[in-house]
Each structure stands twice: as C-alpha cells, then as structure tokens.
Scaffold this active site. Sequence first.
Site, PDB file in Angstrom:
ATOM      1  N   GLN A   1     -21.874   5.128 -29.217  1.00 49.54           N
ATOM      2  CA  GLN A   1     -20.951   6.232 -28.964  1.00 49.54           C
ATOM      3  C   GLN A   1     -21.488   7.496 -29.627  1.00 49.54           C
ATOM      4  OE1 GLN A   1     -18.562   6.488 -26.898  1.00 49.54           O
ATOM      5  NE2 GLN A   1     -17.896   4.386 -26.422  1.00 49.54           N
TER       6      GLN A   1
ATOM      7  N   ASP B   1     -15.271  -6.137 -20.065  1.00 51.84           N
ATOM      8  CA  ASP B   1     -15.071  -4.939 -20.869  1.00 51.84           C
ATOM      9  C   ASP B   1     -14.035  -5.281 -21.941  1.00 51.84           C
ATOM     10  OD1 ASP B   1     -14.762  -2.431 -21.899  1.00 51.84           O
ATOM     11  OD2 ASP B   1     -14.349  -1.446 -19.991  1.00 51.84           O
ATOM     12  N   SER B   2     -14.103  -4.624 -23.072  1.00 54.33           N
ATOM     13  CA  SER B   2     -13.199  -4.950 -24.179  1.00 54.33           C
ATOM     14  C   SER B   2     -11.781  -4.465 -23.953  1.00 54.33           C
ATOM     15  CB  SER B   2     -13.730  -4.330 -25.473  1.00 54.33           C
ATOM     16  OG  SER B   2     -13.607  -2.918 -25.425  1.00 54.33           O
TER      17      SER B   2
ATOM     18  N   ASP C   1     -14.388  -0.625 -29.055  1.00 56.53           N
ATOM     19  CA  ASP C   1     -14.824   0.694 -29.504  1.00 56.53           C
ATOM     20  C   ASP C   1     -13.813   1.737 -29.073  1.00 56.53           C
ATOM     21  OD1 ASP C   1     -15.329   0.506 -26.755  1.00 56.53           O
ATOM     22  OD2 ASP C   1     -16.960   1.940 -26.850  1.00 56.53           O
TER      23      ASP C   1
ATOM     24  N   ASP D   1     -22.163  -0.630 -13.993  1.00 55.52           N
ATOM     25  CA  ASP D   1     -20.924  -0.971 -13.306  1.00 55.52           C
ATOM     26  C   ASP D   1     -20.194   0.317 -12.981  1.00 55.52           C
ATOM     27  OD1 ASP D   1     -18.051  -0.804 -14.989  1.00 55.52           O
ATOM     28  OD2 ASP D   1     -19.864  -0.614 -16.202  1.00 55.52           O
TER      29      ASP D   1
END
Length: 376
Positions: A194, A92-93, A146, A271
């Site tokens: 998004q 994940d970022s 994001d 996840d």
Amino acid sequence: MKYELQKTDSASKARAGKITTDHGEILTPIFMPVGTAGTVKAVHQRELENDIHAQIILGNTYHLYLRPGLDILERAGGLHKFNGWTKPILTDSGGYQVFSLKDIRKISEEGVKFQSHIDGSRHLFTPESVMDIQRVIGADIIMAFDECAPYPCDYNYAKKSMEMTHRWLKRCCDRFDATEGLYGYSQTLFPIVQGSVYKDLRIQSAEFIAGQNREGNAIGGLAVGEPAEKMYETIDYVNDILPQDKPRYLMGVGTPENILESIALGIDMFDCVMPTRNARNGMLFTTQGIINIRNEKWKDDYSPIDENLGGYTSTFYSKAYLRHLVKCDEILAAQVASIHNLTFYLWLVGQAREHILAGDFVEWKKVIVKKLMERL
C-alpha cells in the site's frame, strides 16, 4: 504453492510463469474472473472451464461471511465443494468492501467494526478473524487484511494507513502460521503493498512486504481514480523491489490496455469486475475493438460476435441477436455477453504469454493495444 519463472521478456519486464496449487496449475500472466459471492455472475462453472478457459477464480471474504455464512461453508467442506469449482480459488480479504462502507464502519488498531449492507447487523473484522474466515472458505490463495486508502488522500493519512496495514500484516502472518493445517486445506497468504501514490511510502511498503518472505505478493490501492501514468509508474518501481521468484498480483485492474501495460512492467496476476459488469451494460471487448451492442448499427449485423476469438458463445451468437436480447432485457443477454467478455480476457492474457515465450511481446503489444481500444 510453488511458482516457476519460465521466461522473462528481453525488451520489457514481462514474465511467463507457472503457479502450482493443490487444485491445479495456473499459467501466468493470468486473469482471474471475479466470483464475489461464490459465483461469477451469469456464468456456469462448466462454461468457466470449457468455454472461457479460466484457471482460477475469486471469492470475497466479506460477502461470503455474510451470505451464506461460515457455518454453511464449513459444513459443505469449503467453497470448492459448495460451488463445484475444482480449480484454484483466491479470496480477497474483504478489506476493500468493508472500507467502502464509509459511514457504517469504524477503523481502529483492533480492526474494523462495520454494519452489514444487507440487514444492518454489526460485525468486527480483525486480521486474525479474516485469516480464520478465509481458512474456512478454503481458498488456495488468501489475502492479508489491509486498508485500501482512498484516492485522493493526504500524505499523513496514507502513511498512517500503510503503517497500520503493516502491523495488521504481522498479525495476519502470525495467525496464518499458527493455523496451518488446522482446516485440512493447503493455502498460501499474499501480503499487499500500500502507500497510495506516494513513492517513498510505496517503496517502504514494498520493502516491508518483500521482507515477510511469503510465497507471493500483491499490489493494492491502485486503479482507484489516479491517472494511469501514475499507476504504471508505481507498479514499475514497486516491482523492482518485490522478489523476482514469486508471483505478483495487481488487485482490481482493469482495462485490456491496463493489463497489457502492467504485464510489461512485470505483473503476473489480475482480477477485475469490468468484463462482466460491462457485459451486463452491453459493452463487448473483441479482438477488433470495443462494441456497444446497444447501438443501432448492430441491429441487422448477423455476423458472429467475434469469429476470431473462438469458443462456442462468441462464434455461435450473432451481434444482431445479442442486441435483440439486450434491448429486450432478456437474462440470456447478460449470460452471453459475460461469457464472451471473459473469454476475451483469458484469450488476451493467453496471447500475452505466448508472445513472451516467443520473444516478441513488446512488438505485439504495440499493435494489439491500439487495435483493442478502437470503438467499432
């Protein structure tokens, strides 16, 4: 990374496929255990592979950046060599974690300035730096940076947030492409749709993300408090836009019912911390329904946790013994319950895949959803 669409269900949008990475194959639909800080809580890598049958796990950019830090990971040769997991990893970022800090972060066009939850030190995440961090971590699949808009939020906020996410994505793609091969890892970048719960924004975002022509795509900003029906509706029309020939990842979802309904809408990858978090609180997912192992009724039930599930942990330990461990706050309780719940989640998506291939997914789903949500 390569993706092969192997079968589409005739009565739904459910798909069976195969993702091929440098660290192995992933058969979809798939659930990915969450290993935020480089470890799936209370679970050995050996158990992930041999008992749970995990095919891919997650790491988190924010947490790994703070601890152990990039210097340690780079000297180790990346997260695979650091934690000994030889199969695929997705990172994940860190965007969700940064934005959840609320009072100790500041968002701008440049990126996000934030204070560490550990020691209060100040840091800056930009689209470029997040790409660089994930390059060092060395995950097979890395996520774009994001903003995950809060729920609820008004239309104007959601629109501005989405537009900034799109601008950040362009910067992520530019940095990602410019650093290809720099660290010696073969990696893939997934953009993220998004737009909160606003249909026109989600459609606009899905079209923008599809237009980037990356090797896979994700849907973020759902399962953050909106009604389940709104989540499913959003997934449905977004998946009508996202390419059929690329994997689709629904981030942070969810319950067994959420997963099965989302598979029916064309999602391939999932996840969630739920199986391990709930395990540590004594909630077990089983093939017969949901168990609160703390309840008095299990204190002298000497039957296996779930004899239908298979695997050493679920068939070796009794409900009575696990309840005893939980009531005594023994560390083994978290380990046993976590392994069991993750085994169940991987069993669930594996069964879904088998029924998609067999052509009876919808009929099976109707029966199994009702059964799995029962409170025993």
